[in-house]
Design a protein around this motif. Structure first.
Motif, PDB file in Angstrom:
ATOM      1  N   CYS A 264      -0.831   6.503   7.905  1.00  7.08           N
ATOM      2  CA  CYS A 264      -1.250   5.115   7.987  1.00  7.08           C
ATOM      3  C   CYS A 264      -2.647   5.070   8.587  1.00  7.08           C
ATOM      4  O   CYS A 264      -2.946   5.812   9.524  1.00  7.08           O
ATOM      5  CB  CYS A 264      -0.263   4.358   8.872  1.00  7.08           C
ATOM      6  SG  CYS A 264      -0.580   2.590   9.002  1.00  7.08           S
TER       7      CYS A 264
ATOM      8  N   GLY B 260       0.812  -1.194   0.000  1.00  2.00           N
ATOM      9  CA  GLY B 260       0.000   0.000   0.000  1.00  2.00           C
ATOM     10  C   GLY B 260       0.853   1.254   0.000  1.00  2.00           C
ATOM     11  O   GLY B 260       2.014   1.223   0.358  1.00  2.00           O
TER      12      GLY B 260
ATOM     13  N   SER C 267      -9.956  -4.978   5.507  1.00  2.71           N
ATOM     14  CA  SER C 267      -9.534  -5.929   6.528  1.00  2.71           C
ATOM     15  C   SER C 267     -10.732  -6.294   7.406  1.00  2.71           C
ATOM     16  O   SER C 267     -11.823  -5.772   7.244  1.00  2.71           O
ATOM     17  CB  SER C 267      -8.418  -5.310   7.366  1.00  2.71           C
ATOM     18  OG  SER C 267      -7.873  -6.269   8.243  1.00  2.71           O
TER      19      SER C 267
ATOM     20  N   SER D  87      -3.730  -5.324   7.761  1.00  6.58           N
ATOM     21  CA  SER D  87      -4.863  -4.584   8.324  1.00  6.58           C
ATOM     22  C   SER D  87      -4.702  -3.072   8.236  1.00  6.58           C
ATOM     23  O   SER D  87      -5.570  -2.327   8.672  1.00  6.58           O
ATOM     24  CB  SER D  87      -5.109  -4.999   9.773  1.00  6.58           C
ATOM     25  OG  SER D  87      -3.991  -4.696  10.568  1.00  6.58           O
TER      26      SER D  87
ATOM     27  N   TYR E 260      -8.254  10.667   2.334  1.00  8.96           N
ATOM     28  CA  TYR E 260      -8.926  10.084   3.489  1.00  8.96           C
ATOM     29  C   TYR E 260     -10.241  10.799   3.711  1.00  8.96           C
ATOM     30  O   TYR E 260     -10.274  11.995   3.985  1.00  8.96           O
ATOM     31  CB  TYR E 260      -8.025  10.192   4.722  1.00  8.96           C
ATOM     32  CG  TYR E 260      -8.599   9.570   5.964  1.00  8.96           C
ATOM     33  CD1 TYR E 260      -8.589   8.196   6.129  1.00  8.96           C
ATOM     34  CD2 TYR E 260      -9.163  10.342   6.962  1.00  8.96           C
ATOM     35  CE1 TYR E 260      -9.108   7.613   7.265  1.00  8.96           C
ATOM     36  CE2 TYR E 260      -9.686   9.765   8.106  1.00  8.96           C
ATOM     37  CZ  TYR E 260      -9.656   8.401   8.252  1.00  8.96           C
ATOM     38  OH  TYR E 260     -10.172   7.827   9.369  1.00  8.96           O
TER      39      TYR E 260
ATOM     40  N   ASP F 104      -7.072  -0.478   7.052  1.00 10.58           N
ATOM     41  CA  ASP F 104      -7.563  -0.863   5.728  1.00 10.58           C
ATOM     42  C   ASP F 104      -8.992  -1.362   5.882  1.00 10.58           C
ATOM     43  O   ASP F 104      -9.241  -2.370   6.548  1.00 10.58           O
ATOM     44  CB  ASP F 104      -6.664  -1.948   5.148  1.00 10.58           C
ATOM     45  CG  ASP F 104      -7.026  -2.334   3.729  1.00 10.58           C
ATOM     46  OD1 ASP F 104      -8.127  -1.959   3.262  1.00 10.58           O
ATOM     47  OD2 ASP F 104      -6.219  -3.016   3.088  1.00 10.58           O
ATOM     48  N   ARG F 105      -9.931  -0.674   5.253  1.00  7.41           N
ATOM     49  CA  ARG F 105     -11.342  -1.027   5.379  1.00  7.41           C
ATOM     50  C   ARG F 105     -11.670  -2.368   4.734  1.00  7.41           C
ATOM     51  O   ARG F 105     -12.744  -2.907   4.948  1.00  7.41           O
ATOM     52  CB  ARG F 105     -12.236   0.073   4.789  1.00  7.41           C
ATOM     53  CG  ARG F 105     -12.131   1.446   5.476  1.00  7.41           C
ATOM     54  CD  ARG F 105     -12.167   1.337   6.990  1.00  7.41           C
ATOM     55  NE  ARG F 105     -12.399   2.598   7.666  1.00  7.41           N
ATOM     56  CZ  ARG F 105     -11.493   3.322   8.284  1.00  7.41           C
ATOM     57  NH1 ARG F 105     -10.232   2.952   8.285  1.00  7.41           N
ATOM     58  NH2 ARG F 105     -11.830   4.429   8.919  1.00  7.41           N
TER      59      ARG F 105
ATOM     60  N   TYR G 105       1.705  -1.964   7.889  1.00 13.71           N
ATOM     61  CA  TYR G 105       1.186  -3.156   7.233  1.00 13.71           C
ATOM     62  C   TYR G 105       0.325  -3.955   8.210  1.00 13.71           C
ATOM     63  O   TYR G 105      -0.825  -4.239   7.940  1.00 13.71           O
ATOM     64  CB  TYR G 105       2.328  -3.998   6.672  1.00 13.71           C
ATOM     65  CG  TYR G 105       1.829  -5.245   5.976  1.00 13.71           C
ATOM     66  CD1 TYR G 105       1.125  -5.149   4.780  1.00 13.71           C
ATOM     67  CD2 TYR G 105       2.039  -6.508   6.521  1.00 13.71           C
ATOM     68  CE1 TYR G 105       0.642  -6.278   4.153  1.00 13.71           C
ATOM     69  CE2 TYR G 105       1.564  -7.641   5.896  1.00 13.71           C
ATOM     70  CZ  TYR G 105       0.863  -7.525   4.715  1.00 13.71           C
ATOM     71  OH  TYR G 105       0.381  -8.637   4.101  1.00 13.71           O
TER      72      TYR G 105
ATOM     73  N   ASP H 132      -7.376   4.085  13.065  1.00 12.35           N
ATOM     74  CA  ASP H 132      -6.823   5.173  12.249  1.00 12.35           C
ATOM     75  C   ASP H 132      -5.934   6.072  13.088  1.00 12.35           C
ATOM     76  O   ASP H 132      -4.818   6.424  12.689  1.00 12.35           O
ATOM     77  CB  ASP H 132      -7.948   6.007  11.620  1.00 12.35           C
ATOM     78  CG  ASP H 132      -8.711   5.257  10.539  1.00 12.35           C
ATOM     79  OD1 ASP H 132      -8.245   4.198  10.081  1.00 12.35           O
ATOM     80  OD2 ASP H 132      -9.790   5.749  10.161  1.00 12.35           O
TER      81      ASP H 132
ATOM     82  N   GLU I 270      -2.913   0.417   5.799  1.00 21.14           N
ATOM     83  CA  GLU I 270      -2.365   0.868   4.524  1.00 21.14           C
ATOM     84  C   GLU I 270      -1.984   2.337   4.613  1.00 21.14           C
ATOM     85  O   GLU I 270      -2.541   3.090   5.409  1.00 21.14           O
ATOM     86  CB  GLU I 270      -3.352   0.648   3.387  1.00 21.14           C
ATOM     87  CG  GLU I 270      -4.619   1.461   3.507  1.00 21.14           C
ATOM     88  CD  GLU I 270      -5.618   1.199   2.386  1.00 21.14           C
ATOM     89  OE1 GLU I 270      -5.239   0.624   1.352  1.00 21.14           O
ATOM     90  OE2 GLU I 270      -6.774   1.591   2.556  1.00 21.14           O
TER      91      GLU I 270
END
Length: 169
Positions: free
Chosen positions: A48, A1, A54, A117, A126, A51-52, A113, A90, A119
């Motif tokens: 960072c 990512g 995940s 989970s 965002y 990751d939605r 990473y 987040d 990115e």
């Protein structure tokens, strides 16, 4: 990512070469730099986040890992970022990513990473709640100690002024 393939034929050549037989060796190759890809940096407004794509269990594990190992006090997550696991992640993941920048190593592949989970994204992309990701962008970073420290690292009086104005107003 957090990257973009800039030369598809060079990527195809790399893939066909068999140079990376494990995810670890692929990460090492990418970390050392490849000519066929570019990655977001802190200067680009990179941060960072969870990751939605995940699952909640993996995201929860990432939160636990950061809270246990980063030195960040997870009890200080702002209330507006505590309403969902996604927003908590987040905030926590972006704080950890910014902390890595202090050491000069904000490498997305290493520090954003968490077993898939998280990115790296540009804060400009965002859309969930920009006030729950710590970034060096004084307009969007949370008005918290971590947000202020991220802005101060820029050593840019204009950015500092923008942050202070947000605190005052």
């Amino acid at each position: 990512g957090g990257g973009t393939v800039t030369d598809d034929s060079a990527l195809a050549t790399f893939a066909a070469s068999g140079a990376a037989q494990t995810l670890s060796s692929l990460r090492a190759s990418l970390h050392s730099g490849v000519a066929w890809a570019s990655f977001l940096s802190l200067a680009d407004g990179a941060t960072c986040h969870a990751d939605r794509a995940s699952d909640l269990a993996s995201v929860g594990s990432a939160i636990e890992k950061v809270c246990a190992s980063s030195g960040f006090d997870c009890a200080t997550i702002p209330s507006q970022c505590s309403t969902t696991v996604w927003l908590q992640a987040d905030y926590v993941l972006s704080v950890a990513y910014q902390a890595q920048a202090e050491t000069g190593d904000g490498d997305a592949l290493t520090y954003c990473y968490y077993d898939g989970s998280a990115e790296v994204i540009s804060v400009a992309s965002y859309s969930t709640d920009p006030l729950c990701v710590v970034t060096q962008d004084a307009t969007y970073t949370p008005v918290t100690a971590e947000g202020y420290q991220a802005v101060l690292k820029l050593n840019d009086p204009t950015s500092t002024k923008v942050f202070i104005r947000r605190v005052v107003e």
